[in-house]
Design an enzyme around this catalytic site. Sequence first.
Site, PDB file in Angstrom:
ATOM      1  N   ARG A  32      65.107  65.939  39.436  1.00  0.00           N
ATOM      2  CA  ARG A  32      65.622  65.243  38.237  1.00  0.00           C
ATOM      3  C   ARG A  32      65.823  63.748  38.462  1.00  0.00           C
ATOM      4  O   ARG A  32      66.594  63.106  37.759  1.00  0.00           O
ATOM      5  CB  ARG A  32      66.913  65.879  37.733  1.00  0.00           C
ATOM      6  CG  ARG A  32      66.750  67.327  37.335  1.00  0.00           C
ATOM      7  CD  ARG A  32      67.947  67.835  36.559  1.00  0.00           C
ATOM      8  NE  ARG A  32      67.748  69.223  36.207  1.00  0.00           N
ATOM      9  CZ  ARG A  32      68.118  70.241  36.972  1.00  0.00           C
ATOM     10  NH1 ARG A  32      68.710  70.018  38.121  1.00  0.00           N
ATOM     11  NH2 ARG A  32      67.893  71.474  36.586  1.00  0.00           N
ATOM     12  N   LYS A  52      58.703  52.234  32.586  1.00  0.00           N
ATOM     13  CA  LYS A  52      57.897  53.241  31.891  1.00  0.00           C
ATOM     14  C   LYS A  52      57.044  53.949  32.935  1.00  0.00           C
ATOM     15  O   LYS A  52      56.285  53.301  33.668  1.00  0.00           O
ATOM     16  CB  LYS A  52      56.974  52.578  30.856  1.00  0.00           C
ATOM     17  CG  LYS A  52      57.646  52.246  29.548  1.00  0.00           C
ATOM     18  CD  LYS A  52      56.623  51.769  28.528  1.00  0.00           C
ATOM     19  CE  LYS A  52      57.280  51.389  27.225  1.00  0.00           C
ATOM     20  NZ  LYS A  52      56.317  50.796  26.262  1.00  0.00           N
ATOM     21  N   GLU A 111      47.646  39.797  29.878  1.00  0.00           N
ATOM     22  CA  GLU A 111      49.077  40.100  29.747  1.00  0.00           C
ATOM     23  C   GLU A 111      49.917  38.849  30.043  1.00  0.00           C
ATOM     24  O   GLU A 111      51.002  38.676  29.489  1.00  0.00           O
ATOM     25  CB  GLU A 111      49.479  41.247  30.684  1.00  0.00           C
ATOM     26  CG  GLU A 111      48.893  42.602  30.315  1.00  0.00           C
ATOM     27  CD  GLU A 111      49.535  43.269  29.083  1.00  0.00           C
ATOM     28  OE1 GLU A 111      50.529  42.748  28.556  1.00  0.00           O
ATOM     29  OE2 GLU A 111      49.021  44.317  28.652  1.00  0.00           O
ATOM     30  N   LYS A 129      59.093  39.683  30.832  1.00  0.00           N
ATOM     31  CA  LYS A 129      59.239  41.132  30.722  1.00  0.00           C
ATOM     32  C   LYS A 129      60.633  41.573  31.171  1.00  0.00           C
ATOM     33  O   LYS A 129      61.255  42.449  30.548  1.00  0.00           O
ATOM     34  CB  LYS A 129      58.156  41.847  31.538  1.00  0.00           C
ATOM     35  CG  LYS A 129      58.292  43.346  31.427  1.00  0.00           C
ATOM     36  CD  LYS A 129      57.013  44.108  31.413  1.00  0.00           C
ATOM     37  CE  LYS A 129      57.280  45.542  30.973  1.00  0.00           C
ATOM     38  NZ  LYS A 129      56.166  46.432  31.154  1.00  0.00           N
ATOM     39  N   GLU A 156      62.788  50.849  24.369  1.00  0.00           N
ATOM     40  CA  GLU A 156      61.941  50.436  23.249  1.00  0.00           C
ATOM     41  C   GLU A 156      62.533  50.856  21.908  1.00  0.00           C
ATOM     42  O   GLU A 156      61.840  51.401  21.050  1.00  0.00           O
ATOM     43  CB  GLU A 156      60.526  51.005  23.417  1.00  0.00           C
ATOM     44  CG  GLU A 156      59.486  50.214  22.641  1.00  0.00           C
ATOM     45  CD  GLU A 156      58.077  50.526  23.087  1.00  0.00           C
ATOM     46  OE1 GLU A 156      57.618  49.932  24.057  1.00  0.00           O
ATOM     47  OE2 GLU A 156      57.441  51.379  22.450  1.00  0.00           O
ATOM     48  N   ARG A 182      61.913  45.555  22.784  1.00  0.00           N
ATOM     49  CA  ARG A 182      60.794  45.819  23.702  1.00  0.00           C
ATOM     50  C   ARG A 182      59.450  45.907  22.975  1.00  0.00           C
ATOM     51  O   ARG A 182      58.398  45.680  23.567  1.00  0.00           O
ATOM     52  CB  ARG A 182      61.058  47.098  24.507  1.00  0.00           C
ATOM     53  CG  ARG A 182      60.025  47.317  25.608  1.00  0.00           C
ATOM     54  CD  ARG A 182      60.454  48.325  26.639  1.00  0.00           C
ATOM     55  NE  ARG A 182      59.446  48.458  27.668  1.00  0.00           N
ATOM     56  CZ  ARG A 182      59.639  48.981  28.863  1.00  0.00           C
ATOM     57  NH1 ARG A 182      60.828  49.426  29.202  1.00  0.00           N
ATOM     58  NH2 ARG A 182      58.648  49.076  29.727  1.00  0.00           N
ATOM     59  N   ASN A 201      54.269  44.732  22.857  1.00  0.00           N
ATOM     60  CA  ASN A 201      53.040  45.351  22.351  1.00  0.00           C
ATOM     61  C   ASN A 201      52.188  44.370  21.548  1.00  0.00           C
ATOM     62  O   ASN A 201      51.260  44.791  20.854  1.00  0.00           O
ATOM     63  CB  ASN A 201      53.376  46.569  21.485  1.00  0.00           C
ATOM     64  CG  ASN A 201      53.935  47.690  22.322  1.00  0.00           C
ATOM     65  OD1 ASN A 201      53.501  47.902  23.458  1.00  0.00           O
ATOM     66  ND2 ASN A 201      54.930  48.375  21.805  1.00  0.00           N
ATOM     67  N   HIS A 260      48.528  44.897  21.184  1.00  0.00           N
ATOM     68  CA  HIS A 260      48.214  46.199  21.774  1.00  0.00           C
ATOM     69  C   HIS A 260      47.811  47.264  20.758  1.00  0.00           C
ATOM     70  O   HIS A 260      47.188  48.260  21.143  1.00  0.00           O
ATOM     71  CB  HIS A 260      49.388  46.704  22.613  1.00  0.00           C
ATOM     72  CG  HIS A 260      49.457  46.057  23.967  1.00  0.00           C
ATOM     73  ND1 HIS A 260      49.560  44.693  24.141  1.00  0.00           N
ATOM     74  CD2 HIS A 260      49.423  46.592  25.224  1.00  0.00           C
ATOM     75  CE1 HIS A 260      49.603  44.421  25.437  1.00  0.00           C
ATOM     76  NE2 HIS A 260      49.516  45.557  26.119  1.00  0.00           N
ATOM     77  N   HIS A 294      44.686  49.325  21.868  1.00  0.00           N
ATOM     78  CA  HIS A 294      44.650  50.757  22.204  1.00  0.00           C
ATOM     79  C   HIS A 294      43.525  51.454  21.441  1.00  0.00           C
ATOM     80  O   HIS A 294      42.854  52.346  21.981  1.00  0.00           O
ATOM     81  CB  HIS A 294      45.996  51.422  21.883  1.00  0.00           C
ATOM     82  CG  HIS A 294      47.084  51.001  22.822  1.00  0.00           C
ATOM     83  ND1 HIS A 294      48.413  50.960  22.451  1.00  0.00           N
ATOM     84  CD2 HIS A 294      47.047  50.597  24.115  1.00  0.00           C
ATOM     85  CE1 HIS A 294      49.141  50.543  23.486  1.00  0.00           C
ATOM     86  NE2 HIS A 294      48.336  50.323  24.505  1.00  0.00           N
ATOM     87  N   HIS A 342      41.763  47.063  30.247  1.00  0.00           N
ATOM     88  CA  HIS A 342      42.883  46.929  29.314  1.00  0.00           C
ATOM     89  C   HIS A 342      43.036  45.482  28.822  1.00  0.00           C
ATOM     90  O   HIS A 342      43.197  45.224  27.626  1.00  0.00           O
ATOM     91  CB  HIS A 342      44.161  47.399  30.014  1.00  0.00           C
ATOM     92  CG  HIS A 342      45.398  47.291  29.185  1.00  0.00           C
ATOM     93  ND1 HIS A 342      45.582  47.998  28.014  1.00  0.00           N
ATOM     94  CD2 HIS A 342      46.525  46.536  29.346  1.00  0.00           C
ATOM     95  CE1 HIS A 342      46.774  47.703  27.499  1.00  0.00           C
ATOM     96  NE2 HIS A 342      47.353  46.817  28.281  1.00  0.00           N
TER      97      HIS A 342
END
Length: 390
Positions: free
Chosen positions: A142, A164, A206, A248, A258, A262, A266, A269, A273, A285
């Site tokens: 956990r 993330k 980025e 960031k 998010e 946050r 994106n 993005h 995507h 990417h």
Amino acid sequence: MSAGPIRIPVGGTAGTSPYEVLVGRQLLGELPGLIGRAARPSPTTALNRGAARHSGVQRVAVLHPEALASTGEAIRADLAEQGYEAIAVQLPNAEEAKTAEVAAYCWSVLGQTGFTRTDVIVGVGGGATTDLAGFVAATWLRGVRWIAVPTTILAMVDAAVGGKTGINTAEGKNLVGAFHPPAGVLCDLACLDSLPAHDYVSGLAEIIKAGFISDPVILDLIEADPQGACTPAGPHTAELVERSIRVKAEVVSQDLKESGLREILNYGHTLAHAIEKNERYTWRHGAAVSVGMVFAAELGRMAGRLDDATADRHRTVLAAVGLPLTYRGDQWPRLLETMKVDKKSRGDRLRFIVLDGLAKPTVLESPDPAVLAAAYAEVAAGGEANGGAL
Ligand code: GLY
């Protein structure tokens, strides 16, 4: 005398645990400081072999891709030398590592090694490896501590910072995961020296994103010397990486999960995507994010938010480092459908991050379909898509 690494604090607010991102060269000696003190067995525990598995010896599992086998082994050997019980766990390269099967393999190795809650995972590699390592750390018992050692520019300025973690499934990328911030991030810029040029330039997307949403000095530095910006030997590499990580760090410190701020990360993005999916993930990417930012700039301009000069600046700075600006016009209906099911959409309402001005990101919700199509026409107008070549 070396000034030592730059230390960027992350978290520590809004209930998140603080940690540091270290940026510099030849930093692997800093790893024990992030892991925690190695505890060699004391004479008492050394005599008592029955208790040895629960002695103070800290176990460290170094997860690395096949392509970084020698780096992973060097880190393992160095940690063993320092008194850790260190093992290296080799993973498939890149996205091949981000599967439930690879995670299960890692759980099995940890189980057989007797990995406890106080032991530590180190993820060495690009964003896919650090995502997988973080996910294994989030799920084992956990949640155990983990350290990210990103080796690509994309992983340094984005994937490895912010907590993330996740894996892909047959249905899509990053659909299974957890927010599980690392206990530290080590960005050794020496790792970038051997990065293929196209991967380096892709990572600049980025960095440029961070410039547009928050820190325009990044754009000034790149515009002043675009050729220098395209190589890790450039005069501003450390500053560009540091500034992007600070952007960031500031965002994820305020909004880890998010639920608000946050989302600005994106920028570019949503379309990116969709392009990546349309290209069956053969585009880098950063190439897709580059086209996505040109689209977001046009959307901002056409929605009456963004001034012409800042919108145009997207094209000039991205082109200056060789990032693509266009995508196939005939693909708009497919891209639109994909964007509607993007996990960042709400229901089938489309949401985009656009700019109200330089470094003023905001949400544009349910834009007029005609404005969307017109913004895409500007992206498609430039000719053939060239991102696949990057
Ligand atoms: N890559 C966007 C984020 O970390 O939120």
